[in-house]
Scaffold this active site. Structure first.
Site, PDB file in Angstrom:
ATOM      1  N   ASP A  15       9.583  -5.604  -1.574  1.00 39.59           N
ATOM      2  CA  ASP A  15       8.305  -6.315  -1.496  1.00 39.59           C
ATOM      3  C   ASP A  15       7.944  -6.500  -0.034  1.00 39.59           C
ATOM      4  O   ASP A  15       8.830  -6.693   0.815  1.00 39.59           O
ATOM      5  CB  ASP A  15       8.391  -7.676  -2.174  1.00 39.59           C
TER       6      ASP A  15
ATOM      7  N   ASP B 173       3.199  -4.062  -7.929  1.00 38.09           N
ATOM      8  CA  ASP B 173       2.857  -5.359  -8.523  1.00 38.09           C
ATOM      9  C   ASP B 173       1.340  -5.535  -8.611  1.00 38.09           C
ATOM     10  O   ASP B 173       0.817  -6.071  -9.596  1.00 38.09           O
ATOM     11  CB  ASP B 173       3.442  -6.503  -7.691  1.00 38.09           C
TER      12      ASP B 173
END
Length: 206
Positions: free
Chosen positions: A151, A185
């Protein structure tokens, strides 16, 4: 939208997702960050579990983290086949463009994160206190199915103390938006938002 166009969209999202992850993984140490704007940073973290770093073992304490990680990755693999069939069926039956777009986005995002979970533990070494290498001689940081999801997108749009008069959280330091996420995401979230906001168009009554 046809199946070919859906596959093209999926490939584009996967390329952007994986290129951004590989770049961050091979140029940043864990928790390194670069400020792009005051409200947007590239901030490298790794997610071992589900959304927002949640783990199955947080809810089922008798399950070890290793077993939970394996189960989660296998579940994601099974789920991606289900989403893939849903996409195929939607295009075959000429479903609404909104529905096909949404499924394609969800599929691309899910597959992007599955690639991390399945392969990154083998393809890269650890990012802790060092910049990871691709296909290191000493081997990766873990085995198949035990990779961490990369991330890096962080949007701390607002940081400050909440007013004292607010119940429960008054006076506490608050950051909006706190979670760190990735392109995959974003694709998944966009797909689900499309299904919710345009529900009637996605599932028209016959």
């Amino acid at each position: 939208m046809s199946l070919k166009k859906s596959i093209f969209l999926i490939i584009i999202i996967l390329l952007i997702d994986q290129i951004s992850k590989i770049y961050v993984k091979t140029h940043f140490k864990l928790q390194d960050s670069i400020e792009v704007f005051s409200w947007f940073k590239i901030f490298f973290i790794e997610n071992e579990g589900m959304a927002w770093g949640t783990r199955i073992s947080d809810f089922l304490p008798f399950v070890t983290d290793r077993s939970a990680k394996t189960a989660l990755t296998l579940f994601r693999i099974v789920a991606i086949f289900g989403i893939g069939y849903w996409l195929y069926d939607a295009t075959k039956n000429k479903a609404s463009k909104i529905l096909v777009w949404a499924i394609a986005l969800i599929f691309a995002g899910a597959l992007g994160n599955i690639i991390d979970s399945v392969f990154y533990g083998v393809l890269f070494n650890d990012s802790y206190m060092q910049i990871a290498s691709f296909l290191p001689r000493e081997g990766g940081y873990d085995i198949l199915l035990h990779g961490n999801v990369v991330d890096m997108l962080y949007f701390p749009i607002y940081k400050g103390y909440l007013p004292e008069w607010l119940p429960f959280y008054g006076g506490e330091f608050f950051t909006f938006f706190e979670p760190v996420f990735n392109i995959a995401d974003m694709a998944i979230s966009t797909g689900f938002i499309m299904l919710i906001v345009f529900n009637k168009k996605a599932f028209p009554k016959k």
